[in-house]
Design an enzyme around this catalytic site. Structure first.
Site, short mmCIF file in Angstrom:
data_model
loop_
_atom_site.label_atom_id
_atom_site.label_comp_id
_atom_site.label_asym_id
_atom_site.label_seq_id
_atom_site.Cartn_x
_atom_site.Cartn_y
_atom_site.Cartn_z
N SER A 167 0.81 -1.21 0.00
CA SER A 167 0.00 0.00 0.00
C SER A 167 0.84 1.25 0.00
O SER A 167 0.30 2.35 -0.08
CB SER A 167 -0.98 0.00 1.17
OG SER A 167 -0.40 -0.52 2.32
N HIS A 198 -3.17 -3.16 -5.94
CA HIS A 198 -3.52 -2.74 -4.58
C HIS A 198 -5.00 -2.94 -4.31
O HIS A 198 -5.84 -2.22 -4.85
CB HIS A 198 -3.12 -1.26 -4.39
CG HIS A 198 -3.30 -0.77 -2.99
ND1 HIS A 198 -3.69 0.51 -2.69
CD2 HIS A 198 -3.15 -1.41 -1.80
CE1 HIS A 198 -3.76 0.64 -1.38
NE2 HIS A 198 -3.44 -0.51 -0.83
N GLU A 204 -6.26 -0.61 -7.33
CA GLU A 204 -5.37 0.32 -8.01
C GLU A 204 -4.31 -0.51 -8.73
O GLU A 204 -3.75 -1.45 -8.14
CB GLU A 204 -4.70 1.25 -7.00
CG GLU A 204 -5.65 2.23 -6.34
CD GLU A 204 -4.99 3.14 -5.31
OE1 GLU A 204 -5.29 4.33 -5.29
OE2 GLU A 204 -4.16 2.65 -4.50
N ASN A 211 -4.59 6.39 -0.75
CA ASN A 211 -3.94 6.72 0.51
C ASN A 211 -3.30 8.10 0.48
O ASN A 211 -3.08 8.71 1.53
CB ASN A 211 -2.90 5.66 0.88
CG ASN A 211 -3.57 4.43 1.47
OD1 ASN A 211 -4.63 4.53 2.06
ND2 ASN A 211 -2.97 3.27 1.26
P1 NAI Z 1 -0.99 -9.16 7.98
O1 NAI Z 1 0.03 -8.82 9.00
O2 NAI Z 1 -2.40 -9.43 8.41
O3 NAI Z 1 -0.49 -10.44 7.13
C1 NAI Z 1 0.80 -10.58 6.61
C2 NAI Z 1 1.12 -12.07 6.55
O4 NAI Z 1 2.31 -12.22 5.80
C3 NAI Z 1 1.36 -12.69 7.92
O5 NAI Z 1 0.55 -13.85 8.06
C4 NAI Z 1 2.84 -13.05 7.90
O6 NAI Z 1 3.13 -14.24 8.62
C5 NAI Z 1 3.10 -13.22 6.44
N1 NAI Z 1 4.48 -13.00 6.04
C6 NAI Z 1 5.32 -12.02 6.45
N2 NAI Z 1 6.50 -12.13 5.82
C7 NAI Z 1 6.40 -13.18 4.98
C8 NAI Z 1 7.27 -13.76 4.02
N3 NAI Z 1 8.49 -13.29 3.82
N4 NAI Z 1 6.83 -14.82 3.32
C9 NAI Z 1 5.59 -15.32 3.50
N5 NAI Z 1 4.73 -14.80 4.40
C10 NAI Z 1 5.11 -13.74 5.11
O7 NAI Z 1 -0.95 -7.99 6.91
P2 NAI Z 1 -2.09 -7.48 5.93
O8 NAI Z 1 -2.89 -6.43 6.59
O9 NAI Z 1 -2.78 -8.65 5.34
O10 NAI Z 1 -1.21 -6.74 4.81
C11 NAI Z 1 -0.41 -7.45 3.92
C12 NAI Z 1 0.05 -6.53 2.82
O11 NAI Z 1 -1.09 -5.93 2.19
C13 NAI Z 1 0.94 -5.37 3.25
O12 NAI Z 1 1.85 -5.10 2.22
C14 NAI Z 1 -0.05 -4.22 3.39
O13 NAI Z 1 0.53 -2.97 3.27
C15 NAI Z 1 -0.98 -4.51 2.22
N6 NAI Z 1 -2.31 -3.94 2.37
C16 NAI Z 1 -2.96 -3.96 3.57
C17 NAI Z 1 -4.24 -3.41 3.67
C18 NAI Z 1 -4.98 -3.45 4.97
O14 NAI Z 1 -6.00 -2.74 5.09
N7 NAI Z 1 -4.56 -4.21 5.94
C19 NAI Z 1 -4.92 -2.81 2.50
C20 NAI Z 1 -4.16 -2.92 1.28
C21 NAI Z 1 -2.90 -3.43 1.23
#
Ligand code: NAI
Length: 506
Positions: A124, A145, A157, A195
């Site tokens: 993001s 995104h 996006e 954002n």
């Molecule tokens: P989250 O923390 O809920 O999930 C991330 C997951 O990735 C975790 O289960 C973690 O164990 C895993 N992980 C971390 N490093 C890893 C790796 N090297 N290999 C495999 N798995 C790995 O995070 P969330 O909220 O789902 O966000 C994930 C991505 O999406 C981020 O880049 C965030 O910026 C983006 N994003 C988040 C939004 C939101 O509202 N939470 C909206 C749009 C994008």
């Protein structure tokens, strides 16, 4: 190169957190075979459970057939290691929001995949060009995104890095549509569109609170009820998490070479430091689980209406308000002599804020002025923010008495430049115009993104057109003069339309 992205493409989703599991669900719902991988043991299975629970809810609500639920779940398999992803045609990463792990993931994956496989990042805030750095085929890396929750939010996006193949953007747009999404092309600049353009929604609210203009609940209620936004900025920050919201602000601030316009709020930093993170910690701008959740906002008590109300022949934005007063039985007379652009009763003038304080207007144009805040639709709003100079202050109750029969209540604000809704909308429009100026993003894409990605009641640029670009430009000029800060500098795309009397959507 041509990219074949269809329902027969095997999709690998990496990171099984809230976003990754949502994207995996969406892909499976769209007919793809999906592999879900997470580095943390058990996280893939937990992601799958989350998906099953969401689908169960849809079955219970009668939105999904039981058989379809089984078919969708049958298409998703948890992959224990990256090697199992071999043969995937589309990889979507939704891992931790840090550059190094994302770069290293794609570098590890590249040799496992065919050179035609697409690598999409759901970042993001990180540059897509940077994520693709060091790969043999950076042209197949793209930003995709999604918004949370991914299965339900309509917007995606699509972000091209410097090396991204334009044909890939087009193929991904088609796939997004096939997944039931509206895709907009967003620039690879800090915060992309949503954002970035949304920054002032939080930043101006935080400044209003810091300046002591009104309680958080007053600002929230005005933006919801008068502005038409789905949620007020403070309740929204509490929902997103103050720490998460602050980290997006910090990342935009950092990526804009510390442009003071994006400086994170000290107030927000202090709340985060104290552990007040919003709903998830039980306390943010509001306390949760007790009586101080977003609640009662006092409105101004009506006294006795003073009639007649005098109006000019053309009131513009306030016309629907006068029509409501007329229908509610107020005595309205036309005055042709006055050069004042608003309503008048007794010795008081009532005008829409132009970004100056009531005190400043009074000093320049004479005393006896009530200023109204903006409403999305003066023909429907049930609430308007209001302030007054010293001479008009005793008469605000009389205005409340005139508006009450028309179903409108007034909320008192301190005498702040631009009030709440007007200032927020003008700053959002200016930010959107800035994105247009410097990235070439299209007005239609920006407005679509803001309406679908954040549920704004109107695209900020279309809203600026409705207000008139010159009015928006004037509000910003007055804000800049009042605060002496460059944060309110006008975007060149706005200034151009102001001088040429143009609009963003011609
Ligand atoms: P989250 O923390 O809920 O999930 C991330 C997951 O990735 C975790 O289960 C973690 O164990 C895993 N992980 C971390 N490093 C890893 C790796 N090297 N290999 C495999 N798995 C790995 O995070 P969330 O909220 O789902 O966000 C994930 C991505 O999406 C981020 O880049 C965030 O910026 C983006 N994003 C988040 C939004 C939101 O509202 N939470 C909206 C749009 C994008």
């Amino acid at each position: 190169m041509s990219y074949e992205l269809s329902s027969s493409t095997r999709v690998a989703v990496i990171g099984a957190g809230s976003m990754g599991s949502g994207i995996a669900q969406l892909a499976a719902q769209s007919g793809h075979q999906v592999l879900l991988h997470d580095a943390q043991p058990g996280a893939g299975e937990r992601g799958l459970e989350r998906i099953a629970a969401d689908l169960d809810g849809a079955v219970k609500r009668g939105k999904l057939a039981d058989l379809d639920r089984t078919m969708i779940l049958g298409r998703i398999r948890v992959a224990g290691c990256l090697e199992e992803l071999e043969g995937s045609g589309l990889v979507v990463e939704a891992i931790v929001e840090r550059l190094e792990p994302k770069q290293s993931l794609f570098r590890t994956l590249e040799p496992l995949l065919s050179s035609q496989a697409v690598l999409a990042t759901n970042t993001s805030s990180i540059s897509v060009t940077a994520v693709a750095q060091g790969l043999h085929h950076p042209e197949r890396v793209i930003g995709w995104h999604f918004f949370n929750p991914a299965p339900r939010m309509k917007l995606v996006e699509i972000i091209r890095g410097v090396e991204t193949d334009p044909a890939l953007a087009s193929a991904l747009r088609d796939l997004s549509n096939a997944w039931g999404k509206t895709a907009v092309d967003a620039p690879n600049t800090p915060g992309f569109i949503v954002n970035r353009v949304a920054r002032p929604y939080y930043a101006e609210a935080l400044r209003l609170l810091a300046e002591g203009v009104a309680e958080a609940s007053v600002v929230d209620r005005l933006l919801r009820e008068a502005g038409g936004f789905a949620m007020g900025p403070f309740e929204l920050m509490d929902l997103i998490g103050l720490d998460v919201n602050l980290s997006v602000s910090e990342s935009v601030f950092h990526a804009t070479a510390y442009d003071p316009r994006y400086a994170p709020s000290i107030l927000q930093q202090e709340l985060v430091r104290s552990g007040r993170l919003g709903r998830k910690s039980g306390c943010g701008f509001y306390r949760y689980g007790d009586a101080s959740e977003p609640g009662i906002v006092d409105t101004i008590a009506p006294t006795t209406a003073i009639e007649p109300i005098r109006v000019p022949t053309e009131l513009g934005l306030l016309d629907p308000l006068v029509e409501r007063l007329r229908l509610a039985g107020s005595v309205i007379v036309q005055h042709s002599q006055s050069i004042h652009e608003g309503l008048e009763f007794g010795s008081v003038r009532v005008a829409l804020t132009d970004g100056r304080t009531a005190a400043e207007c009074s000093a320049q144009d004479g005393p006896g002025l009530i200023l109204l805040d903006l409403a999305l639709d003066f023909g429907k709003t049930a609430l308007i923010g209001v302030t007054a100079d010293a001479a008009a202050l005793p008469h605000v109750g009389a205005l409340a008495a005139s508006l009450a029969p028309a179903g409108i209540a007034l909320v008192a604000l301190e005498d702040v430049a631009g009030l709440v809704v007007m200032r927020t909308v003008c700053c959002l429009a200016n930010e959107a115009a800035d994105v247009m100026t410097w990235t070439g993003a299209k007005a239609a894409d920006i407005d679509t993104a803001m309406q679908l990605g954040t549920a704004y009641p109107r695209g900020p640029l279309s809203w600026a057109d409705g207000l008139g670009c010159s009015r928006v430009a004037a509000v910003l000029t007055h804000l800049q003069a009042h605060y002496g800060e460059t944060r309110y500098r006008r975007a060149p795309a706005l200034s151009r339309r102001h001088f040429s009397r143009g609009a963003f959507h011609e």
